[in-house]
Scaffold this motif. Structure first.
Motif, short mmCIF file in Angstrom:
data_model
loop_
_atom_site.label_atom_id
_atom_site.label_comp_id
_atom_site.label_asym_id
_atom_site.label_seq_id
_atom_site.Cartn_x
_atom_site.Cartn_y
_atom_site.Cartn_z
N UNK A 186 -42.50 -24.99 -45.83
CA UNK A 186 -42.31 -23.54 -46.00
C UNK A 186 -40.98 -23.11 -45.38
N UNK A 187 -40.16 -22.44 -46.16
CA UNK A 187 -38.84 -22.01 -45.70
C UNK A 187 -38.79 -20.51 -45.46
N UNK A 188 -39.47 -19.77 -46.32
CA UNK A 188 -39.54 -18.32 -46.20
C UNK A 188 -40.92 -17.88 -46.68
N UNK A 189 -41.50 -16.92 -45.98
CA UNK A 189 -42.79 -16.40 -46.45
C UNK A 189 -42.89 -14.91 -46.18
N UNK A 190 -43.69 -14.25 -47.00
CA UNK A 190 -43.91 -12.81 -46.85
C UNK A 190 -45.37 -12.51 -47.15
N UNK A 191 -45.95 -11.61 -46.37
CA UNK A 191 -47.31 -11.12 -46.57
C UNK A 191 -47.23 -9.60 -46.53
N UNK A 192 -47.63 -8.96 -47.63
CA UNK A 192 -47.55 -7.50 -47.72
C UNK A 192 -48.96 -6.92 -47.80
N UNK A 193 -49.25 -6.02 -46.88
CA UNK A 193 -50.52 -5.29 -46.85
C UNK A 193 -50.25 -3.87 -47.34
N UNK A 194 -50.52 -3.59 -48.62
CA UNK A 194 -50.18 -2.27 -49.17
C UNK A 194 -50.94 -1.12 -48.51
N UNK A 195 -52.20 -1.33 -48.14
CA UNK A 195 -52.98 -0.24 -47.58
C UNK A 195 -52.44 0.20 -46.22
N UNK A 235 -49.26 -0.46 -45.39
CA UNK A 235 -47.80 -0.40 -45.57
C UNK A 235 -47.10 -1.26 -44.53
N UNK A 236 -47.58 -2.50 -44.39
CA UNK A 236 -47.01 -3.44 -43.43
C UNK A 236 -46.54 -4.70 -44.15
N UNK A 237 -45.30 -5.06 -43.89
CA UNK A 237 -44.68 -6.23 -44.49
C UNK A 237 -44.34 -7.24 -43.39
N UNK A 238 -45.05 -8.36 -43.39
CA UNK A 238 -44.77 -9.45 -42.47
C UNK A 238 -43.92 -10.49 -43.19
N UNK A 239 -42.91 -11.02 -42.51
CA UNK A 239 -42.13 -12.09 -43.14
C UNK A 239 -41.48 -12.97 -42.08
N UNK A 240 -41.12 -14.17 -42.50
CA UNK A 240 -40.47 -15.11 -41.59
C UNK A 240 -39.55 -16.03 -42.39
N UNK A 241 -38.45 -16.39 -41.77
CA UNK A 241 -37.51 -17.37 -42.29
C UNK A 241 -37.45 -18.50 -41.29
N UNK A 242 -37.60 -19.73 -41.75
CA UNK A 242 -37.66 -20.88 -40.85
C UNK A 242 -36.47 -20.89 -39.88
N UNK A 243 -36.80 -20.94 -38.59
CA UNK A 243 -35.77 -20.99 -37.56
C UNK A 243 -35.19 -19.65 -37.17
N UNK A 244 -35.74 -18.55 -37.72
CA UNK A 244 -35.14 -17.24 -37.47
C UNK A 244 -36.14 -16.18 -37.00
N UNK A 245 -37.33 -16.57 -36.58
CA UNK A 245 -38.28 -15.61 -36.06
C UNK A 245 -39.13 -14.98 -37.15
#
Length: 267
Positions: free
Chosen positions: A115-124, A126-136
């Motif tokens: 996994x290099x980049x991932x995103x999880x969006x919770x529309x209800x 309105x929260x967007x979680x994401x991460x880029x490998x090595x960057x927090x």
């Protein structure tokens, strides 16, 4: 050479499809038969894929979409291509169809087998979680980190389970024993639903322990990267560092998993 990704473009594409489903939330007829359930699940997958492809193929025509959440043989290892989108089109789709909160849009870019980049969006929320490998890891632009709690009596542990078609009796026994051990060691034990969001919540300090027996990599990968980049411990349920293909997962605030395993061995 693999080109750098445009994170805002990807986040916008995921938000777009999540907000589309939010607009239609609770408008479907709750399925009453298995055939109705499967048809509505297929409709969700098709709408998600159509929206994401229309937005992302413009910028990344060379990156294909892959992944079948219920193909446990396929998800035991990375697909043998350089990079691809792995989309759990709607994590918690059952909740969505039942008009219950707890559903997200998850997307992972797998690059060179990880996994290099991932995103999880919770529309209800309105929260967007994401991460880029090595960057927090981030939520709505703010860096996240796990909880510093040390008192197990105020920790929240969650457990999950997969839907494998083989070895079910053994899986049931392992899961039952795991829930008992969690109840003995933590103040609050819950099962919430969307795997990835729960893992992101460990990274954000909202949940202290995520525990699951069985193989479920496609449900885990988006949240694993976010939790790991936030600073959570990512291991198997016996405490070994988790690698793709392992058939269990435990993600905890730093040190919590180790102390839990020690407590189990002493009981």
């Amino acid at each position: 050479m693999q080109k750098e990704i445009d994170i805002p473009v990807i986040l916008d594409a995921v938000k777009k499809v999540g907000d589309l489903f939010l607009h239609n939330y609770k408008t479907n007829n709750i399925p009453q038969t298995k055939s109705e359930l499967l048809q509505q699940l297929d409709n969700i997958d098709e709408r998600c894929l159509e929206s994401l492809k229309s937005d992302l193929d413009v910028h990344y025509p060379e990156i294909p979409f892959r992944g079948n959440e219920f193909d446990y043989e396929e998800q035991s290892k990375a697909i043998d291509i350089t990079e691809y989108w792995l989309c759990d089109f709607m994590d918690g789709a059952i909740q969505y169809l039942q008009h219950i909160a707890g559903w997200t849009i998850n997307l992972v870019l797998v690059r060179n087998g990880q996994p290099y980049f991932s995103v999880i969006y919770d529309p209800m929320a309105n929260e967007m979680f994401w991460a880029l490998a090595g960057n927090g890891a981030f939520m709505n632009g703010h860096k996240i980190k796990p909880s510093p709690k040390k008192d197990n009596s105020v920790m929240i542990a969650v457990f999950e389970y997969g839907h494998q078609e083989s070895g079910l009796e053994e899986l049931y026994q392992k899961t039952g024993a795991a829930v008992t051990n969690l109840l003995r060691n933590f103040g609050v034990v819950r099962n919430y639903g969307p795997h990835g969001l729960q893992l992101a919540y460990v990274g954000a300090g909202r949940i202290d322990v995520f525990y699951q027996e069985g193989q479920d990599a496609y449900n885990w990968l988006a949240g694993i990267l976010i939790a790991k980049e936030a600073g959570a411990d990512v291991t198997t349920t016996n405490g070994k560092p988790w690698t793709w293909g392992d058939d269990s997962l435990m993600v905890t605030s730093p040190g919590t998993g180790k102390s839990f395993i020690q407590a189990k061995s002493n009981s």
